[in-house]
Design a protein around this motif. Structure first.
Motif, PDB file in Angstrom:
ATOM      1  N   LEU A  65     -33.071  -4.883   6.265  1.00 52.92           N
ATOM      2  CA  LEU A  65     -32.779  -4.182   5.014  1.00 52.92           C
ATOM      3  C   LEU A  65     -32.330  -5.212   3.991  1.00 52.92           C
ATOM      4  CD1 LEU A  65     -30.845  -0.934   6.035  1.00 52.92           C
ATOM      5  CD2 LEU A  65     -33.090  -1.040   4.952  1.00 52.92           C
ATOM      6  N   GLU A  67     -31.395  -4.226   0.514  1.00 47.19           N
ATOM      7  CA  GLU A  67     -30.628  -3.653  -0.587  1.00 47.19           C
ATOM      8  C   GLU A  67     -29.232  -3.277  -0.100  1.00 47.19           C
ATOM      9  OE1 GLU A  67     -30.935  -3.079  -3.890  1.00 47.19           O
ATOM     10  OE2 GLU A  67     -32.757  -4.304  -3.900  1.00 47.19           O
ATOM     11  N   SER A  68     -28.208  -3.745  -0.821  1.00 45.46           N
ATOM     12  CA  SER A  68     -26.834  -3.631  -0.325  1.00 45.46           C
ATOM     13  C   SER A  68     -26.367  -2.190  -0.153  1.00 45.46           C
ATOM     14  CB  SER A  68     -25.876  -4.382  -1.253  1.00 45.46           C
ATOM     15  OG  SER A  68     -25.991  -3.912  -2.587  1.00 45.46           O
ATOM     16  N   VAL A  69     -26.700  -1.309  -1.093  1.00 46.98           N
ATOM     17  CA  VAL A  69     -26.261   0.088  -0.961  1.00 46.98           C
ATOM     18  C   VAL A  69     -26.929   0.742   0.247  1.00 46.98           C
ATOM     19  CG1 VAL A  69     -26.227   2.351  -2.060  1.00 46.98           C
ATOM     20  CG2 VAL A  69     -25.730   0.314  -3.418  1.00 46.98           C
ATOM     21  N   ALA A  70     -28.212   0.488   0.434  1.00 50.90           N
ATOM     22  CA  ALA A  70     -28.910   1.011   1.612  1.00 50.90           C
ATOM     23  C   ALA A  70     -28.302   0.440   2.891  1.00 50.90           C
ATOM     24  CB  ALA A  70     -30.401   0.666   1.538  1.00 50.90           C
ATOM     25  N   ARG A  73     -24.925   2.217   3.613  1.00 51.22           N
ATOM     26  CA  ARG A  73     -25.153   3.567   4.138  1.00 51.22           C
ATOM     27  C   ARG A  73     -25.638   3.504   5.593  1.00 51.22           C
ATOM     28  NH1 ARG A  73     -27.989   5.011  -1.236  1.00 51.22           N
ATOM     29  NH2 ARG A  73     -26.466   6.268  -2.377  1.00 51.22           N
ATOM     30  N   TYR A  74     -26.581   2.613   5.843  1.00 48.87           N
ATOM     31  CA  TYR A  74     -27.127   2.468   7.198  1.00 48.87           C
ATOM     32  C   TYR A  74     -26.040   2.094   8.203  1.00 48.87           C
ATOM     33  CZ  TYR A  74     -29.660   0.266  11.076  1.00 48.87           C
ATOM     34  OH  TYR A  74     -30.113  -0.098  12.329  1.00 48.87           O
ATOM     35  N   TYR A  86     -18.161   6.728   4.515  1.00 50.41           N
ATOM     36  CA  TYR A  86     -19.319   7.431   3.966  1.00 50.41           C
ATOM     37  C   TYR A  86     -19.356   8.804   4.633  1.00 50.41           C
ATOM     38  CZ  TYR A  86     -24.023   8.114   2.072  1.00 50.41           C
ATOM     39  OH  TYR A  86     -25.124   8.580   1.365  1.00 50.41           O
ATOM     40  N   ASP A  97     -22.127   8.946  -3.252  1.00 48.94           N
ATOM     41  CA  ASP A  97     -23.458   8.588  -3.764  1.00 48.94           C
ATOM     42  C   ASP A  97     -23.484   8.583  -5.294  1.00 48.94           C
ATOM     43  OD1 ASP A  97     -24.597   8.262  -1.271  1.00 48.94           O
ATOM     44  OD2 ASP A  97     -25.383  10.301  -1.162  1.00 48.94           O
ATOM     45  N   GLU A 101     -24.996   5.334  -7.238  1.00 45.66           N
ATOM     46  CA  GLU A 101     -26.176   5.358  -8.096  1.00 45.66           C
ATOM     47  C   GLU A 101     -25.822   4.986  -9.535  1.00 45.66           C
ATOM     48  OE1 GLU A 101     -28.900   5.472  -6.474  1.00 45.66           O
ATOM     49  OE2 GLU A 101     -27.793   5.974  -4.672  1.00 45.66           O
TER      50      GLU A 101
END
Length: 484
Positions: A65, A67-70, A73-74, A86, A97, A101
């Motif tokens: 992965l 992207e830091s936000v993804a 969340r992961y 989360y 979220d 965003e």
């Protein structure tokens, strides 16, 4: 270690993920990418790690992965962390979220662009910053920070409620970035300032550890704001200081485990350098020339200062780092009591537990000959005598080896005593004090103790294969006797 993090602590989102992983005790392998040297732009990095040529990146057993936000969340979903990071509740998760965003075109964009315009572009090009562009991004950044002050934090202690979340980690790391260009985001913003303090308190010591580079560059910039270049502001020496300590180790090694556990437990920042003992990396010319002439682990390299003996290393780390006094007390008599065990153990715990392990497992594997039962019995007798002394003398009237509190003696001792478990010997059997002491040491040091000792359980599960191998060696030796 299946999870890898590719990062550089100059990067805001890389700091956020590094802090989250260390705070939540998620086991990972740090892979530092030197942005200053352009490592992220190489063909190899783009082909093997991230085609966008950016950090951070995670590789979770082949699943990447970028992207830091993804990523956050992961990790929150997959790694069994506390719910507040989360939340599973649909409303609470949506609130987290909402900020994540919003921040892309606000906190992230405006703080980063101000930093880039005022600091990064002039530093990389040697040309002065455009005052027009600096002022434009300064206005946008101030508007964003005012929205955080007056909207996001209007009536909650954290960005999305009463508990810290991944939104707060990411937000705080972005807001720290302009400090390196001489801007204080908290000035005249008491609500934001108090929130930053709460975030630090929740995340320390990991927060400050990750922000060493920010503090260092901020100090240098403020000392000479009108005259900065890459070499003057963040030279090679400073890059080393950010993660100056390297540990060369392998968790098959008892003292390696002790040092690994101690560094993790005391939150001493270090770069892990795993040495593959099974492949003989410790015997290579390069290793002996550059790391340890004796061809052994563990070794530390502290900004060029190398040490190769585990006890000397533990004492040095206690002196040089801000660790709790109980690890190696300053009081002369208490320190001498710790030293008393550390010197005794060399030809007792260290020698006898290891030599039993060596006779039972290592020699048959390395020599291709059946186990020497006579030698094994001799080593077992000596090891049992040592363990009995720990039971009846060292632990006679105290909970730890050198007193009422855990010390480096206990870490080292426990790691040595654990080694015979690999060959099916329980050191705590019929030794209630020793067994209770091991339990106390483990409780004090977890989760790092169990992490470092996973290899013990792996060996135990596959001992039946070794037993079968020994039977085969005996049969082979009977029918095809080895020439003298």
């Amino acid at each position: 270690m299946s999870l890898k993090l590719y990062f550089d602590l100059m990067s805001q989102p890389a700091r956020a993920i590094y802090i989250f992983l260390t705070k939540t005790n998620i086991k990972f392998e740090p892979k530092r990418v030197d942005l200053k040297m352009g490592e992220h732009l190489t063909d190899e990095y783009k082909e093997k790690v991230n085609p966008f040529g950016l950090v951070p990146v995670i590789d979770d057993n082949g699943f990447k992965l970028t992207e830091s936000v993804a990523i956050l969340r992961y990790l929150s979903r997959e790694k069994g962390v506390a719910d507040h990071w989360y939340p599973k509740d649909s409303h609470l998760q949506a609130r987290v979220d909402e900020y994540l965003e919003w921040q892309h075109l606000n906190t992230r964009a405006n703080c980063a662009m101000y930093f880039r315009t005022k600091f990064l572009h002039p530093m990389m090009t040697g040309k002065p910053a455009s005052e027009k562009d600096v002022n434009r991004w300064l206005r946008s950044m101030n508007e964003t920070l005012d929205k955080i002050e007056n909207v996001w934090l209007k009536d909650t202690p954290f960005l999305n409620g009463n508990q810290i979340s991944i939104a707060d980690i990411l937000g705080a790391c972005e807001i720290e970035q302009p400090r390196m260009a001489g801007f204080d985001p908290c000035a005249n913003r008491p609500v934001l300032s108090a929130w930053m303090d709460r975030v630090k308190k929740e995340l320390n010591p990991h927060y400050e550890e990750a922000h060493k580079v920010v503090r260092l560059v901020t100090k240098k910039f403020n000392e000479n704001p009108g005259n900065f270049t890459p070499s003057k502001l963040l030279g090679d020496d400073d890059s080393e200081k950010i993660m100056a300590l390297k540990l060369y180790y392998n968790l098959m090694s008892q003292p390696s485990r002790a040092l690994y556990i101690f560094l993790k437990k005391t939150n001493i920042n270090f770069e892990a350098k795993n040495v593959n003992l099974a492949k003989g990396e410790q015997h290579s010319k390069e290793y002996k020339t550059k790391v340890n002439a004796f061809g052994l682990v563990p070794v530390i390299d502290h900004n060029g200062f190398k040490l190769t003996e585990s006890i000397a290393i533990l004492r040095y780390l206690c002196r040089e780092n801000d660790v709790a006094d109980h690890w190696y007390p300053e009081d002369r008599q208490m320190q001498a009591r710790v030293d008393e065990y550390l010197e005794w153990q060399h030809i007792n715990t260290r020698a006898n537990c290891f030599l039993y392990f060596r006779a039972k497992l290592l020699l048959p594997i390395l020599s291709g000959r059946p186990p020497n039962e006579e030698m094994i019995e001799k080593r077992l007798k000596l090891m049992n005598e040592t363990l009995d002394k720990i039971e009846n003398i060292w632990l006679k009237d105290r909970p730890f080896l050198a007193g009422d509190k855990i010390s480096i003696a206990d870490i080292l001792g426990a790691c040595e005593v654990e080694q015979p478990r690999m060959v099916g010997h329980d050191p705590g059997a019929n030794r209630p004090k020793l067994a209770a002491w091991l339990g106390r040491v483990r409780a004090e040091l977890n989760p790092h103790y169990d992490e470092a000792h996973q290899i013990i359980g792996t060996f135990n599960r596959y001992m039946f294969l070794f037993d079968a191998y020994c039977v085969w060696l005996r049969v082979k030796n009977f029918f095809i006797p080895r020439k003298a």
